[in-house]
Scaffold this active site. Structure first.
Site, PDB file in Angstrom:
ATOM      1  N   GLU A 293     -29.426  -2.506  -0.925  1.00  0.00           N
ATOM      2  CA  GLU A 293     -27.867  -2.621  -0.814  1.00  0.00           C
ATOM      3  C   GLU A 293     -26.996  -1.932  -1.893  1.00  0.00           C
ATOM      4  O   GLU A 293     -26.082  -2.422  -2.470  1.00  0.00           O
ATOM      5  CB  GLU A 293     -27.502  -4.121  -0.488  1.00  0.00           C
ATOM      6  CG  GLU A 293     -27.928  -4.492   0.679  1.00  0.00           C
ATOM      7  CD  GLU A 293     -27.534  -5.831   1.326  1.00  0.00           C
ATOM      8  OE1 GLU A 293     -26.744  -6.498   0.525  1.00  0.00           O
ATOM      9  OE2 GLU A 293     -27.367  -6.223   2.563  1.00  0.00           O
TER      10      GLU A 293
ATOM     11  N   GLU B 127     -33.338  -5.173   7.263  1.00  0.00           N
ATOM     12  CA  GLU B 127     -32.892  -6.424   7.551  1.00  0.00           C
ATOM     13  C   GLU B 127     -31.892  -6.720   8.607  1.00  0.00           C
ATOM     14  O   GLU B 127     -31.251  -5.920   8.969  1.00  0.00           O
ATOM     15  CB  GLU B 127     -32.175  -6.676   5.977  1.00  0.00           C
ATOM     16  CG  GLU B 127     -32.989  -6.800   5.006  1.00  0.00           C
ATOM     17  CD  GLU B 127     -32.087  -7.510   3.750  1.00  0.00           C
ATOM     18  OE1 GLU B 127     -31.091  -8.118   3.817  1.00  0.00           O
ATOM     19  OE2 GLU B 127     -32.380  -6.933   2.464  1.00  0.00           O
TER      20      GLU B 127
HETATM   21  C1  BG6 Z   1     -28.677  -8.726   2.147  1.00  0.00           C
HETATM   22  C2  BG6 Z   1     -29.733  -8.763   0.961  1.00  0.00           C
HETATM   23  O1  BG6 Z   1     -27.277  -8.589   1.545  1.00  0.00           O
HETATM   24  O2  BG6 Z   1     -28.451 -10.107   2.764  1.00  0.00           O
HETATM   25  C3  BG6 Z   1     -30.405 -10.256   0.959  1.00  0.00           C
HETATM   26  O3  BG6 Z   1     -30.558  -7.833   0.629  1.00  0.00           O
HETATM   27  C4  BG6 Z   1     -29.819 -11.705   1.681  1.00  0.00           C
HETATM   28  O4  BG6 Z   1     -30.977 -10.392  -0.283  1.00  0.00           O
HETATM   29  C5  BG6 Z   1     -29.333 -11.195   3.059  1.00  0.00           C
HETATM   30  O5  BG6 Z   1     -30.404 -12.420   1.481  1.00  0.00           O
HETATM   31  C6  BG6 Z   1     -28.423 -12.073   3.478  1.00  0.00           C
HETATM   32  O6  BG6 Z   1     -27.664 -12.564   2.858  1.00  0.00           O
HETATM   33  P1  BG6 Z   1     -27.440 -14.300   2.589  1.00  0.00           P
HETATM   34  O7  BG6 Z   1     -26.305 -14.240   1.548  1.00  0.00           O
HETATM   35  O8  BG6 Z   1     -27.375 -14.855   3.722  1.00  0.00           O
HETATM   36  O9  BG6 Z   1     -28.814 -14.471   1.869  1.00  0.00           O
END
Ligand code: BG6
Length: 490
Positions: A204, A386
């Protein structure tokens, strides 16, 4: 019914980050990361670092990754007894990797994205020789994956820096860190290059425009965008080296893609939307096309950037070290209107979308939209690395969770992805959902915000047995993978 079956070599898997998943923060010779000093939090109570001033007084800068707020140069991070630091134990992949990999393989995953903890390999970032115990840990993880025919997708740097590099050099604001990163990457290529084809240089990286992860103490745009430049160069050097050292290697970097919509068709809203969009494209264009775009000075002007210092070879490095594929996270979309702040996530609401308990709009079509948009622009294969829904699970007495809401979310998003691939013909290498085994949230440090298909018995303060129990969504995902997407039509 439209066909949801995916190409036969499609990669299915899950994704994690070391400081949210691994734990073992003081084992195996690991050094400290800036994340190790981050407390837990919630939406109402942001995470912070506890820092000590020379006169002994304590300050608590609000922080995700140390640079979310100005931190005085003299402030030093410390641990405080009555605070909970989620990265220390995380959910203990460090000791439970065999069990977790078996669970992931049980769903048919053929790829696992994980990040290597930089300070497990170079505890301060500056050592001459890497920490053999750290290297051995990831050897064991990769060998365990191989037993189940799962391939690794390695994130070289997931939002993190060894703490020493933050304190000594002001993180990525210093070019010195480029050399340490390249040496670290070279060490990984040497050791794991025979078993790993897909690599992500940074996680990111476009989040730099709003918050971390650059490890600089001042949150001003000048330091932030200089840090970003240094990271672009570091990534490009690693890509060139990786291509030389590993014949078939493929490199991406990871972008936080919240699809951005204009709040109305008013020309001013449309134009603001174009500019806000370019704030993201800035990162993808530079790394994906290999040069600074024409609109870069306009982006700098939003952040009071006066000048980006570049070394004579930087432009050539950026061109020669372009990414091979574009990978991104997708959780939500965003809506903007003229006059919003830059990077005003959640600033304007979208009346057409429902939100998660954390206020993240749920927008499956936004995923198809941005897959198309990225490919139209960059013309390189994409990889969704993701995606998922942070939700509050209610386990029964046997710790079983009936998570139909998660199945709905994943089904809609995977269907939108299949449409982008089968109808729009966007080349997509694979899909790794976020946090297949519950892990600690990045933004809030909570455990309550769960993404997993496997429940982990642990609360926000690290209490619990850490037992793993598959949720209802586990078998659902297994069936989707078994049928290579066809089950999405059921
Ligand atoms: C992304 C990151 O921004 O989102 C992860 O790469 C992160 O590390 C994921 O966990 C989800 O965000 P959150 O804040 O719900 O854990």
């Amino acid at each position: 019914m439209l066909n949801k079956k995916l190409p036969k070599d499609f990669m299915w898997g899950g994704a994690t980050a070391d400081f949210q998943y691994e734990g073992g923060f003081n084992e195996g010779g690991r050094g400290l990361l800036s994340h190790d000093y981050e407390t837990n939090g919630s939406i109402e109570h942001p995470r912070h670092h506890t820092m000590k001033m020379p006169d002994g007084s304590l300050i608590n800068p609000r922080s995700s990754f140390i640079d979310a707020e100005d931190v005085p140069d003299e402030a030093m991070p410390i641990f405080i007894d009555d605070q909970y630091y989620p990265s220390h134990q995380a959910v203990d992949f460090f000791h439970r990797y065999k069990e977790d990999i078996k669970l992931m393989a049980g769903m048919g995953f053929n790829v696992f994205r994980f990040s290597i903890c930089w300070s497990r390999i170079f505890p301060t970032g500056e050592e001459e020789k890497p920490n053999e115990e750290g290297l051995k840990f990831y050897d064991d993880v990769i060998d365990e994956l191989a037993k189940y025919k799962m391939q690794p997708l390695i994130t070289i740097c997931h939002d993190e820096l060894p703490m020493e590099l933050v304190l000594k050099y002001n993180g990525w604001a210093s070019r010195k860190v480029i050399d340490y990163y390249v040496k670290y990457a070279e060490t990984l290529f040497e050791r794991y290059g025979d078993r790993c084809k897909y690599w992500l240089t940074f996680n990111e990286i476009n989040a730099i425009r709003g918050f971390g992860p650059t490890g600089v103490r001042k949150s001003n745009g000048q330091d932030r965008y200089q840090a970003a430049h240094n990271m672009f160069v570091a990534s490009a050097k690693a890509v060139q080296l990786g291509h030389k050292m590993m014949k078939d290697s493929q490199f991406g970097a990871m972008y936080a893609m919240s699809e951005i919509y204009p709040a109305t068709c008013k020309p001013e809203d449309m134009f603001f939307h174009l500019q806000e969009h370019r704030e993201n494209w800035y990162f993808i264009d530079i790394m994906g096309r290999g040069y600074y775009p024409n609109y870069a000075p306009e982006v700098w002007s939003h952040h009071n950037v006066k000048n980006i210092e570049m070394a004579p070879n930087d432009k050539k490095d950026l061109m020669d070290g372009q990414l091979d594929f574009i990978s991104f996270s997708y959780y939500r979309s965003n809506t903007v209107k003229d006059g919003d702040k830059w990077f005003n996530v959640g600033g304007s609401t979208n009346p057409y979308l429902k939100e998660t308990p954390w206020g993240w709009p749920v927008d499956p079509l936004g995923l198809r939209y941005c897959m198309n948009e990225i490919y139209d622009r960059i013309q390189k294969p994409i990889f969704i690395v993701e995606n998922g829904m942070g939700a509050i699970d209610q386990p029964d007495d046997n710790l079983y969770v009936c998570d139909d809401y998660r199945i709905d979310y994943l089904k809609e998003h995977l269907s939108a992805m299949a449409d982008a691939i089968n109808i729009d013909h966007v080349p997509c290498l694979g899909y790794t959902m976020w946090g297949p085994i519950d892990l600690v949230s990045l933004s809030t440090g909570e455990m309550k915000k769960r993404y997993g298909l496997v429940y982990v018995d642990m609360d926000d303060l690290g209490n619990g047995t850490l037992k793993r129990v598959p949720k209802k969504s586990y078998n659902w995902m297994k069936r989707v993978i078994e049928t290579n997407g066809l089950a999405l039509e059921e």
